[in-house]
Design an enzyme around this catalytic site. Structure first.
Site, PDB file in Angstrom:
ATOM      1  N   SER A 273       1.612   0.917  19.688  1.00  0.00           N
ATOM      2  CA  SER A 273       0.507   0.023  20.042  1.00  0.00           C
ATOM      3  C   SER A 273       0.814  -0.802  21.287  1.00  0.00           C
ATOM      4  O   SER A 273      -0.072  -1.043  22.115  1.00  0.00           O
ATOM      5  CB  SER A 273       0.185  -0.916  18.877  1.00  0.00           C
ATOM      6  OG  SER A 273      -0.308  -0.181  17.788  1.00  0.00           O
TER       7      SER A 273
ATOM      8  N   VAL B  11       7.106   2.837   9.407  1.00  0.00           N
ATOM      9  CA  VAL B  11       5.761   3.013   9.945  1.00  0.00           C
ATOM     10  C   VAL B  11       5.326   1.769  10.722  1.00  0.00           C
ATOM     11  O   VAL B  11       4.710   1.874  11.788  1.00  0.00           O
ATOM     12  CB  VAL B  11       4.763   3.377   8.825  1.00  0.00           C
ATOM     13  CG1 VAL B  11       3.330   3.415   9.348  1.00  0.00           C
ATOM     14  CG2 VAL B  11       5.130   4.721   8.205  1.00  0.00           C
TER      15      VAL B  11
ATOM     16  N   ALA C 225       7.047   2.003  14.032  1.00  0.00           N
ATOM     17  CA  ALA C 225       6.412   3.035  14.860  1.00  0.00           C
ATOM     18  C   ALA C 225       5.067   2.558  15.402  1.00  0.00           C
ATOM     19  O   ALA C 225       4.755   2.753  16.586  1.00  0.00           O
ATOM     20  CB  ALA C 225       6.230   4.326  14.052  1.00  0.00           C
ATOM     21  N   GLU C 226       4.265   1.927  14.554  1.00  0.00           N
ATOM     22  CA  GLU C 226       2.959   1.446  15.018  1.00  0.00           C
ATOM     23  C   GLU C 226       3.120   0.328  16.039  1.00  0.00           C
ATOM     24  O   GLU C 226       2.365   0.246  17.007  1.00  0.00           O
ATOM     25  CB  GLU C 226       2.099   0.967  13.854  1.00  0.00           C
ATOM     26  CG  GLU C 226       0.712   0.559  14.324  1.00  0.00           C
ATOM     27  CD  GLU C 226      -0.350   0.610  13.243  1.00  0.00           C
ATOM     28  OE1 GLU C 226      -1.495   0.279  13.579  1.00  0.00           O
ATOM     29  OE2 GLU C 226      -0.049   0.984  12.102  1.00  0.00           O
ATOM     30  N   THR C 227       4.124  -0.488  15.864  1.00  0.00           N
ATOM     31  CA  THR C 227       4.363  -1.581  16.812  1.00  0.00           C
ATOM     32  C   THR C 227       4.686  -1.036  18.197  1.00  0.00           C
ATOM     33  O   THR C 227       4.065  -1.436  19.185  1.00  0.00           O
ATOM     34  CB  THR C 227       5.506  -2.486  16.308  1.00  0.00           C
ATOM     35  OG1 THR C 227       5.120  -3.058  15.047  1.00  0.00           O
ATOM     36  CG2 THR C 227       5.813  -3.593  17.298  1.00  0.00           C
TER      37      THR C 227
END
Length: 166
Positions: free
Chosen positions: A91, A83, A86-88
């Site tokens: 974003s 996660v 994925a967020e990195t």
């Protein structure tokens, strides 16, 4: 409501078809941007997790991360590490979409874990689903070294003007 396209076509002239504008980011600029994102990771969670950016643009971000050091007690890639990856990537894509005078703030992320990874690297590819004036959403596929899907995620970020002094 319609969004302004990233690349506008040149105005048509009689007898001459419209031509798309050349890519605003030449190869050297993209390479410099990639180096900059990898350098910016110093001291951040991305650095601690070993995330390395391989490709960056508002439409697509690719990064990889080692499994070693990002595992849970059973020696498997930690779901939370997937996660974070994925967020990195999502974003970073949203921040690039926001531009120099904007910021991107995460609103939602969800992830489905499909299989375990025990060694090597996982590679995340964030592909833009929607790049709007106020929201940017990405589909993120995380694959192991054999090309098998480890995780699928979706991230949505709010795009805003940067606050004064930011």
């Amino acid at each position: 409501m319609t969004d302004t396209p990233t690349h506008d076509a040149e105005p048509s002239q009689p007898g001459k078809p419209s031509q798309p504008q050349p890519d605003a980011t030449p190869a050297q600029d993209r390479a410099d941007l990639l180096d900059r994102f990898n350098e910016m990771s110093a001291g951040s969670l991305s650095e601690r997790m070993g995330i390395e950016f391989l490709e960056v643009s508002p439409e697509r971000v690719v990064a990889r991360m080692p499994v070693e050091g990002n595992t849970q007690p059973y020696g498997l890639l930690h779901g939370g590490a997937s996660v974070v990856l994925a967020e990195t990537v999502g974003s970073i894509g949203a921040a690039l979409h926001a531009g120099e005078k904007g910021i991107a703030v995460g609103l939602d992320i969800n992830a489905t874990h499909h299989r375990a990874a025990r060694s090597g690297h996982v590679t995340a590819t964030a592909t833009a689903l929607s790049l709007g004036r106020t929201l940017a959403s990405y589909d993120v596929a995380i694959l192991d070294d054999d090309g098998r899907r480890v995780c699928t995620a979706r991230i949505t970020c709010m795009v805003r003007s940067a606050p004064p002094g930011a």
